[in-house]
Design an enzyme around this catalytic site. Structure first.
Site, PDB file in Angstrom:
ATOM      1  N   TYR A  18       0.808  -1.230   0.000  1.00 44.37           N
ATOM      2  CA  TYR A  18       0.000   0.000   0.000  1.00 44.37           C
ATOM      3  C   TYR A  18       0.839   1.276   0.000  1.00 44.37           C
ATOM      4  CZ  TYR A  18      -3.655  -3.279   1.362  1.00 44.37           C
ATOM      5  OH  TYR A  18      -4.525  -4.333   1.402  1.00 44.37           O
ATOM      6  N   HIS A  23      -4.517   6.080  -1.062  1.00 43.55           N
ATOM      7  CA  HIS A  23      -5.034   6.022   0.308  1.00 43.55           C
ATOM      8  C   HIS A  23      -3.941   6.310   1.344  1.00 43.55           C
ATOM      9  CE1 HIS A  23      -8.842   5.391   2.089  1.00 43.55           C
ATOM     10  NE2 HIS A  23      -8.735   4.145   2.460  1.00 43.55           N
ATOM     11  N   TYR A  70      -4.595  -1.073   9.833  1.00 45.49           N
ATOM     12  CA  TYR A  70      -5.267  -0.660   8.604  1.00 45.49           C
ATOM     13  C   TYR A  70      -6.100   0.594   8.827  1.00 45.49           C
ATOM     14  CZ  TYR A  70      -3.564  -4.842   6.396  1.00 45.49           C
ATOM     15  OH  TYR A  70      -2.724  -5.789   5.873  1.00 45.49           O
ATOM     16  N   ASN A  72      -9.189   1.410   8.519  1.00 43.38           N
ATOM     17  CA  ASN A  72     -10.454   1.379   9.268  1.00 43.38           C
ATOM     18  C   ASN A  72     -10.264   1.118  10.756  1.00 43.38           C
ATOM     19  OD1 ASN A  72      -9.745  -1.290   9.033  1.00 43.38           O
ATOM     20  ND2 ASN A  72     -11.718  -1.995   8.273  1.00 43.38           N
ATOM     21  N   ASP A  97      -6.346  11.255   2.530  1.00 45.25           N
ATOM     22  CA  ASP A  97      -6.719  11.373   1.120  1.00 45.25           C
ATOM     23  C   ASP A  97      -8.172  11.821   1.014  1.00 45.25           C
ATOM     24  OD1 ASP A  97      -7.320   8.729   2.258  1.00 45.25           O
ATOM     25  OD2 ASP A  97      -8.106   8.244   0.281  1.00 45.25           O
ATOM     26  N   ASN A 118     -13.277   5.835   5.951  1.00 45.71           N
ATOM     27  CA  ASN A 118     -13.253   4.874   7.063  1.00 45.71           C
ATOM     28  C   ASN A 118     -12.241   5.220   8.149  1.00 45.71           C
ATOM     29  OD1 ASN A 118     -15.345   3.286   6.079  1.00 45.71           O
ATOM     30  ND2 ASN A 118     -13.971   2.054   4.833  1.00 45.71           N
TER      31      ASN A 118
END
Length: 194
Positions: A18, A23, A70, A72, A97, A118
């Protein structure tokens, strides 16, 4: 009485998969800020990597943080750091973002809805519904056509965007520093007019 320390949280997902995705622009901005301090992250028991320093000689105390979890689940480490350093939501700045802004545009605001993000939802939930924190919204544009937003933000930037990305990250990092030294309103007046 709460401390005068600031917490700057850059949102994103962990791991190399990632690292350069839309994100994770919050992580990228935090990395830039930490590089400016010539510092290295240290791990904490709350699931975040942090740098605690002063912004300039004798300047305000600041904790720069990226979650090891993560997007969320961002709220848990943010809340843990706020509790540990005794930081009020008014001194929390979240860098994230924003698909509702064109790529490279910055928008700064205090409070408001999470807009389906989230990471912000998780933070608000762990602050027991308190939305009175500052957001540095970094535009990544909307997905093209009918592409799913979740798929889009987990992709790397386009080649054209990648060329301008260092400048965008620098401007967002500058905005964070200005919020701490000059206040939100003055920074909004500077950033939103450029």
């Amino acid at each position: 009485m709460a401390s005068d320390t600031w917490l700057i949280a850059g949102l994103g997902n962990p791991g190399p998969r990632y690292r350069h995705t839309r994100h994770n622009i919050g992580h990228m901005v935090l990395d830039e800020l930490v590089d400016r301090m010539d510092a290295k992250y240290t791990r904490t028991k709350v699931g975040a990597q942090v740098v605690a320093a002063r912004l300039g000689a004798g300047g305000p105390k600041v904790v720069f943080a990226v979650s090891e979890g993560y997007m969320n689940t961002s709220g848990r480490p943010v809340r843990g750091l706020m509790d540990y350093f005794d930081i009020d939501p008014e001194r929390l700045v979240v860098v994230h973002d924003e698909v509702d802004l064109d790529f490279g545009r910055l928008k700064l605001k205090r409070g408001g809805s999470e807009g389906g993000h989230n990471g912000l939802k998780s933070i608000t939930q762990h602050l027991k519904g308190d939305r009175d924190y500052i957001r540095v919204r970094v535009g990544v544009s909307r997905p093209p056509g009918r592409m799913d937003t979740a798929d889009y933000v987990l992709q790397k930037f386009s080649a054209e965007q990648a060329k301008d990305l260092p400048q965008v990250i620098n401007r967002a990092a500058d905005a964070v520093e200005l919020i701490i030294t000059d206040g939100l309103t003055a920074t909004q007046n500077t950033v939103h007019q450029s």
